[in-house]
Design an enzyme around this catalytic site. Sequence first.
Site, PDB file in Angstrom:
ATOM      1  N   ALA A 149       0.799  -1.225   0.000  1.00  0.00           N
ATOM      2  CA  ALA A 149       0.000   0.000   0.000  1.00  0.00           C
ATOM      3  C   ALA A 149       0.826   1.267   0.000  1.00  0.00           C
ATOM      4  CB  ALA A 149      -0.927   0.008   1.226  1.00  0.00           C
ATOM      5  N   ARG A 153      10.689   7.838  -1.446  1.00  0.00           N
ATOM      6  CA  ARG A 153      12.130   7.898  -1.701  1.00  0.00           C
ATOM      7  C   ARG A 153      12.508   7.421  -3.102  1.00  0.00           C
ATOM      8  NH1 ARG A 153      14.653   4.870   3.376  1.00  0.00           N
ATOM      9  NH2 ARG A 153      12.526   4.061   3.572  1.00  0.00           N
ATOM     10  N   GLN A 195      -6.369  -0.461   2.065  1.00  0.00           N
ATOM     11  CA  GLN A 195      -6.039   0.132   3.350  1.00  0.00           C
ATOM     12  C   GLN A 195      -6.676   1.511   3.448  1.00  0.00           C
ATOM     13  OE1 GLN A 195      -1.904   0.130   4.346  1.00  0.00           O
ATOM     14  NE2 GLN A 195      -2.216   1.030   6.370  1.00  0.00           N
ATOM     15  N   GLY A 242       5.551  -6.208  -0.680  1.00  0.00           N
ATOM     16  CA  GLY A 242       5.620  -6.106  -2.139  1.00  0.00           C
ATOM     17  C   GLY A 242       6.899  -5.529  -2.662  1.00  0.00           C
ATOM     18  N   GLY A 286      14.136  -2.408  12.185  1.00  0.00           N
ATOM     19  CA  GLY A 286      13.672  -2.743  13.520  1.00  0.00           C
ATOM     20  C   GLY A 286      14.577  -3.794  14.132  1.00  0.00           C
ATOM     21  N   ASN A 296      14.722  -7.253  12.191  1.00  0.00           N
ATOM     22  CA  ASN A 296      13.417  -7.775  11.795  1.00  0.00           C
ATOM     23  C   ASN A 296      13.264  -7.605  10.292  1.00  0.00           C
ATOM     24  OD1 ASN A 296      10.672  -8.405  11.521  1.00  0.00           O
ATOM     25  ND2 ASN A 296      10.047  -6.330  12.092  1.00  0.00           N
ATOM     26  N   ASN A 313       4.759  -2.742 -48.256  1.00  0.00           N
ATOM     27  CA  ASN A 313       3.528  -3.306 -47.690  1.00  0.00           C
ATOM     28  C   ASN A 313       2.478  -2.260 -47.344  1.00  0.00           C
ATOM     29  OD1 ASN A 313       5.267  -2.330 -45.714  1.00  0.00           O
ATOM     30  ND2 ASN A 313       4.472  -3.685 -44.139  1.00  0.00           N
ATOM     31  N   SER A 320      18.165  -8.936 -56.799  1.00  0.00           N
ATOM     32  CA  SER A 320      18.569  -7.827 -55.943  1.00  0.00           C
ATOM     33  C   SER A 320      17.933  -6.512 -56.359  1.00  0.00           C
ATOM     34  CB  SER A 320      20.090  -7.677 -55.984  1.00  0.00           C
ATOM     35  OG  SER A 320      20.710  -8.825 -55.435  1.00  0.00           O
TER      36      SER A 320
END
Length: 512
Positions: free
Chosen positions: A14, A19, A79, A109, A147, A187, A403, A422
């Site tokens: 979310a 940054r 959220q 994510g 953390g 963490n 084309n 050619s």
Amino acid sequence: MSAPRPAAVIVLAAGEGTRMKSDIPKVLHTIGGRSLLGHAIDAARGTQPQHLAVVVRHQRDVVAANIEQFEPGATIADQDEIKGTGRAAECALAALPGDLSGTVLVTYGDVPLLATQTLVDLTSAHEAGGNAVTVLTAEVENPTGYGRILRDESGSVAGIIEHKDALAAREAGDAKLAHALDIREINSGIYAFDAIVLRESLAKVTTDNAQGEKYLTDVLALARAAGGRVEAHAITDLWQTEGVNDKVQLAAMGRELNRRVVEQAMRDGAIVIDPATTFVDVDVSIGRDTVVQPNTQLRGATTIGARCEIGPDTTLVDTEVADDASVVRTQANLATIGAGASVGPFSYLRPGTELGAKGKIGGFVETKNAQIGDGAKVPHLTYCGDAVIGEGANIGAGTIFANYDGVKKHTTHVGAHSFVGSDSVLIAPVTIAPGAYVAAGSAVDGDVEAGQMAVARGRQRNIDGWVERRRAGTKTADAARDVAHASPRAAAGEAASTSVDEESSADEGITK
């Protein structure tokens, strides 16, 4: 014994990611051919959860479209204005069945190198220990910004303190938490929760902290206070815990992912001459004993067979290359290259190009929506668009498939074993039947039947004395005069007769 299957995996996506300094949502930046969120969803999907939920907010519709691309059955949870990872997880639980029980994994994510196996191992450790919460941790040299894991006297996880709160505790002289900034066990933000514990604890979490957010980390202390077991599952592969917060980290993560993908390709049998200049997306497959030369990029869903040679200086996007083919200094997108075929150098294969077995697309050739049959050749300096070329046909150097008439695209058909001389222009729609010839220098705007040779050009005529009359005083005139003195017949133009019959002249103009 099969690995335990989580009741749900929640992917938090979310955040705005300020940054990154980008108009693109952070989780939609790409490495290895997928968005960061796509990598996260792929890792989560590999655990075979009963439910997979992704929490969104910033540029909600754009992110939701990316989720639909990677996992159409995922639950998308929105959220609200309350900030924090705890609130995000709470919003996800509200979108999942109310009677959900079992293990709930929470990931992010923006952590693209997290592997499915790590999530499986986390789930196994969580359930084997009968834990209320299990947190994925790692030890790092510089834990700034992370953390920290707080442990009690027995070594069990007592809680987690965020970096800013640990800094505030030191500045306030908090004796109990002043050491938190020195802790190196961090963490990862990735957890296994008991679903009931998670739901009940989140209802008690407040926003009373330095950030004014509802922290998911607070669940650990609440679960422990309620008598639940809280443990850590440590990993040594620190890249799996790394998130992307800016474009410098994005590039670093991309380099590491590419290193891993290229290394795995080599372990699976590919020969990569210079891994440092070879870039391979995660969905690419490379066959055994295929040689990948330097400065090669293999993107998207590209598949390459065995014993091929790819590169150098080649980019293939969503392209299929069959066994024993050679593709050198080529750009190809949504193309198919047959077994034993050769392409390049300096070729450009646009979408819809299909080159048959042992066919050839040579130097400085551009193709688009072109079906080129087995053994057919488009060797040099040609634009071949909207064409169907039969088996064994040969297209001479400098041929243009005209084309487009300014309004619509049209198709040119060249039959099997036909020969186009050619510097010809084939003005679509036109059909050159099997076994037909087109004389060099022709502009063909009508069909050519089998066995015929089309000649569509003006007769050559040589004008005697033109240089002497119109370019007098030039070096060209001097050269002509020197020849005239040496050979009166040449000066008279007898060496270049204009009386040659048309068919002989056309034959002489055919080249491969």
